[in-house]
Design an enzyme around this catalytic site. Structure first.
Site, PDB file in Angstrom:
ATOM      1  CB  CYS A 189       2.614   1.203  -1.591  1.00  0.00           C
ATOM      2  SG  CYS A 189       3.844   2.252  -2.604  1.00  0.00           S
ATOM      3  CB  ALA A 190      -1.783   1.188   2.152  1.00  0.00           C
TER       4      ALA A 190
END
Length: 459
Positions: free
Chosen positions: A376-377
């Protein structure tokens, strides 16, 4: 230039007792092994102390703030004393508010909803999506990934110097990367923000479980973190800091608890007087157990002594990095370089391996739980992998068969409850998989790489 640095105290402590430390899992090759939980950056196991405190309170559970009964009053006292405990843990200033939320993501979305009109937001592309995405109603400037702490400050200063100096502005920055574990120069970034009339919010989701966080010392305006990363996995989070924007904003949720008075008007409508305290943004029946678990974790970490906890974790970080360095096929991902201070979060790729295949083999053949994907980056991992940061990716595994190249990585993360044996097993497994290959066949199923149990055939 200073950055948040690890303590130098060398009095290494034993791992803190956590739930699940004796859980065994089956191996695809036969037999069972004690599970090695090395995915703390996603959710850390609950401290035994936290679980025991919650279990002791559970029979006395009651609704808070508006009940006349003994259990309700007891729960109210527990809820509000937990707020005081969290404020002390974070070094809050006298006029700061502690608002209880569901998570870091919820905290930052709450702050986003409280931004003044026409606010400018500055955020590095290196942020977790919880910090990168909430600012949909603001004018957002996304800053390129810096390659040194000094460059991070210089990049921010240049961006702030070009903004409208008369409007409100907010800088959002992580304290420790959820991908590389590297510590960011938070205090210097805060000074730069304030020098240009901006405020700053610190995403401490990965910092607070590993390192002391002091709002006043860092001079940040807000701090956000999650309980489930702080050894208290019960669906609660915290937004702590300045009260003025929060008090001026409409309640995050409208409902009971946020309102002080509601009255019908002659025209048939209603007039509402909202709370001006933290309750303004805590509508509904709060998660008392989750809040209490955060406070319990704060007390447990403080009493254990961060100096000793940090020193032990730094030893494990050094062991993992040294062990991975012995494997030429392994590339550790980093923004700031090998000498950058970091917490127990390390991401890497292995030449010749699909990252999902490698992570699946660690689990199925060694009982080791790590994470693979983009964490999630997405923009940060794409940048670190040398691909286009605008490429589309998923938080989970891409649709790639074992052995195919994948544009994702593997992450090991650990903390106060990690035994030395788990780290040693991980390093041994990495070396064996690279030198000897997997013992089992794997296939892609629903976007995940899994053992091919249909054929039950070893390689």
């Amino acid at each position: 230039m200073s950055v948040l640095t690890a303590a130098t105290d060398q009095s290494f402590c034993a791992p803190l007792p956590v739930l699940g430390k004796d859980v065994t899992v089956p191996l695809v090759t036969g037999g069972e092994v004690t599970y090695a939980a090395l995915d703390y950056a996603a959710s850390a196991p609950a401290l035994q102390r936290v679980w025991d405190d919650v279990a002791a309170y559970a029979p006395y559970y009651g609704s808070v703030h508006r009940g006349a009964g003994y259990l309700s009053q007891l729960s109210t006292d527990l809820f509000e004393s937990s707020r005081v405990t969290v404020a002390e843990f974070l070094g809050c200033r006298d006029d700061d508010q502690v608002v209880f939320t569901r998570s870091t993501t919820d905290s930052l979305n709450l702050l986003a909803a409280a931004l003044p009109a026409d606010c400018q937001v500055f955020v590095f592309e290196t942020e977790h999506h919880a910090s990168l995405l909430p600012w949909r109603d603001a004018r957002v400037t996304y800053l390129n990934a810096p390659r040194t702490p000094d460059q991070a400050v210089e990049t921010l200063e240049r961006a702030l110097a070009g903004r409208d100096p008369y409007g409100p502005a907010l800088v959002c920055v992580t304290g420790a990367s959820n991908v590389t574990g590297e510590l960011w120069p938070v205090k210097e970034l805060a000074a730069a923000a304030h020098a240009h009339g901006a405020r700053i919010v610190l995403d401490a989701a990965q910092l607070a479980p590993h390192h002391p966080v002091d709002i006043a010392e860092l001079d940040v305006d807000w701090v956000a973190f999650s309980g489930h990363k702080l050894y208290a996995p019960f669906g609660s989070g915290v937004l702590a800091g300045r009260s003025d924007w929060l008090t001026a904003a409409e309640p995050y949720l409208a409902g009971g608890g946020a309102s002080r008075q509601v009255a019908r008007r002659a025209d048939g409508g209603v007039d509402v007087e909202w709370h001006t305290t933290a309750a303004r943004h805590e509508a509904g029946s709060p998660n008392v157990i989750g809040v209490y678990s955060i406070a319990s974790a704060c007390k447990a970490l403080t009493e254990a002594g961060f100096d000793s906890l940090v020193a032990r974790e730094q030893r494990l970080v050094a062991e993992v990095r040294a062990g991975l360095a012995e494997v030429p096929e392994v590339k550790v991902l980093s923004l700031f370089g090998d000498d950058a201070p970091r917490v127990g979060v390390i991401s890497f790729v292995v030449a010749g391996w699909n990252s999902s295949h490698f992570a699946a083999a660690l689990s199925a053949e060694y009982g080791i739980g790590v994470r693979d994907g983009l964490f999630c980056a997405h923009p940060l991992v794409r940048t670190l992998l040398g691909s286009d940061p605008q490429d589309v990716g998923e938080c989970g595994a891409p649709e790639a068969e074992p052995g195919e190249k994948s544009l994702n990585a593997i992450r090991i993360s650990f903390g106060a409850g990690t035994p030395d044996e788990h780290v040693e097993r991980f390093l041994r497994a990495v070396k064996e998989l690279v030198s000897e290959g997997a013992q089992w066949k794997y296939r892609t199923e629903d976007g995940r790489c899994v053992p091919d149990r249909g054929t039950a055939t070893q390689v």
